[in-house]
Design a protein around this motif. Structure first.
Motif, PDB file in Angstrom:
ATOM      1  N   GLY A  14       0.797  -1.225   0.000  1.00 18.69           N
ATOM      2  CA  GLY A  14       0.000   0.000   0.000  1.00 18.69           C
ATOM      3  C   GLY A  14       0.824   1.267   0.000  1.00 18.69           C
ATOM      4  N   CYS A  15       2.150   1.144   0.127  1.00 14.61           N
ATOM      5  CA  CYS A  15       3.013   2.331   0.216  1.00 14.61           C
ATOM      6  C   CYS A  15       3.307   2.929  -1.153  1.00 14.61           C
ATOM      7  CB  CYS A  15       4.309   1.970   0.924  1.00 14.61           C
ATOM      8  SG  CYS A  15       5.532   3.303   0.952  1.00 14.61           S
ATOM      9  N   HIS A  16       3.563   2.084  -2.156  1.00 17.50           N
ATOM     10  CA  HIS A  16       3.840   2.539  -3.525  1.00 17.50           C
ATOM     11  C   HIS A  16       5.061   3.456  -3.590  1.00 17.50           C
ATOM     12  CE1 HIS A  16      -0.666   1.825  -3.553  1.00 17.50           C
ATOM     13  NE2 HIS A  16      -0.199   0.913  -4.387  1.00 17.50           N
ATOM     14  N   LEU A  17       6.131   3.031  -2.953  1.00 18.83           N
ATOM     15  CA  LEU A  17       7.382   3.792  -2.989  1.00 18.83           C
ATOM     16  C   LEU A  17       8.118   3.521  -4.283  1.00 18.83           C
ATOM     17  CD1 LEU A  17       9.679   5.468  -1.599  1.00 18.83           C
ATOM     18  CD2 LEU A  17      10.522   3.281  -0.706  1.00 18.83           C
ATOM     19  N   GLY A  18       8.437   4.561  -5.030  1.00 17.40           N
ATOM     20  CA  GLY A  18       9.214   4.418  -6.250  1.00 17.40           C
ATOM     21  C   GLY A  18      10.698   4.593  -5.989  1.00 17.40           C
ATOM     22  N   TRP A  19      11.520   3.891  -6.763  1.00 22.17           N
ATOM     23  CA  TRP A  19      12.970   4.043  -6.602  1.00 22.17           C
ATOM     24  C   TRP A  19      13.395   5.466  -6.895  1.00 22.17           C
ATOM     25  CZ3 TRP A  19      15.878   5.853 -10.566  1.00 22.17           C
ATOM     26  CH2 TRP A  19      15.426   5.672 -11.868  1.00 22.17           C
TER      27      TRP A  19
END
Length: 245
Positions: free
Chosen positions: A81-86
């Motif tokens: 649920g965080c959807h952290l992109g590099w």
């Protein structure tokens, strides 16, 4: 590129004013390849070719890009649920330490940044926060002020809270990443001077601070928690966005 003095964890939980939510978050960047998350060892290694083929394009050392990619993959698995992109991790590392290259530092094959990158002493002067390092003070018998460490510029107390060793076997690592608790032992906290550990710890902090980073509010809240500065948020947004082109 200078190391940012007022850094991660200094300002607390980091909720910015809602009226300053601003633009949509940066894109996630070029897709990451599927990798297996199973055994202990250098987990970022399967991303070597992916990073090598893109590092020159973005001006990012391939070894650093591996670390950002692995952190994004691991957190996508454990905190979907965080959807952290590099790209967000890369934006922060660029601003904080020029991807681990501040003052000529280099990233070794094992991810260690040498010589270690250290910020100024946070002694309350020149607009910096005043933060005492309790462990160092106890060892020396006098007051020692904290200094930010590593390519993502963690202060000691924040590293204790969020630090994680990236080359831990995945079952143990996943248990840590799924929770907001500190790692179970000092051995599992890793080192802020290791770019794999630091990128993963930064990702943990961002996800805990912002929730869903695919939303404008969540992304801004996460970055504002990292450094309580609207200017900093805009700088990270611009830098991370540059890695999506």
């Amino acid at each position: 590129m200078s190391v940012v003095a007022v850094v991660i964890g200094v300002a607390g939980c980091g909720r910015g004013p809602d009226r300053q939510v601003g633009a949509a978050p940066p894109g996630a960047g070029e897709p990451l390849p599927a990798i297996q998350l199973v055994a202990a060892g250098r987990q970022a290694a399967p991303l070597q070719d992916w990073a090598r083929n893109r590092g020159g394009k973005y001006g990012i050392p391939a070894r650093a890009l591996q670390a950002y990619g692995y952190a994004a993959v691991a957190l996508a698995k454990t905190q979907p649920g965080c959807h952290l992109g590099w790209t967000t991790l890369a934006g922060i590392a660029r601003v904080e330490s020029d991807h681990g290259r501040h003052r000529g530092a280099k990233i070794a094959t094992d991810g260690q940044v040498k010589p270690p990158i250290r910020g100024v002493a946070l002694d309350g002067t020149k607009g910096n926060a005043r933060i005492v390092d309790p462990d160092a003070s106890a060892r020396t018998g006098h007051t020692v002020f904290a200094a930010a460490a590593g390519p993502f510029q963690f202060i000691p107390d924040t590293w204790k809270r969020w630090g994680v060793r990236a080359d831990t076997d995945y079952k143990t690592l996943a248990s840590t990443l799924q929770k907001a608790n500190p790692a179970a032992s000092n051995e599992l906290t890793g080192s802020p001077d290791n770019i794999d550990d630091a990128a993963l710890a930064a990702g943990r902090y961002l996800c805990a601070s912002g929730g869903d980073l695919s939303t404008a509010r969540g992304w801004r809240q996460a970055i504002f928690a990292y450094n309580h500065s609207d200017t900093y948020v805009r700088q990270i947004h611009a830098t991370a966005t540059s890695y999506t082109r």
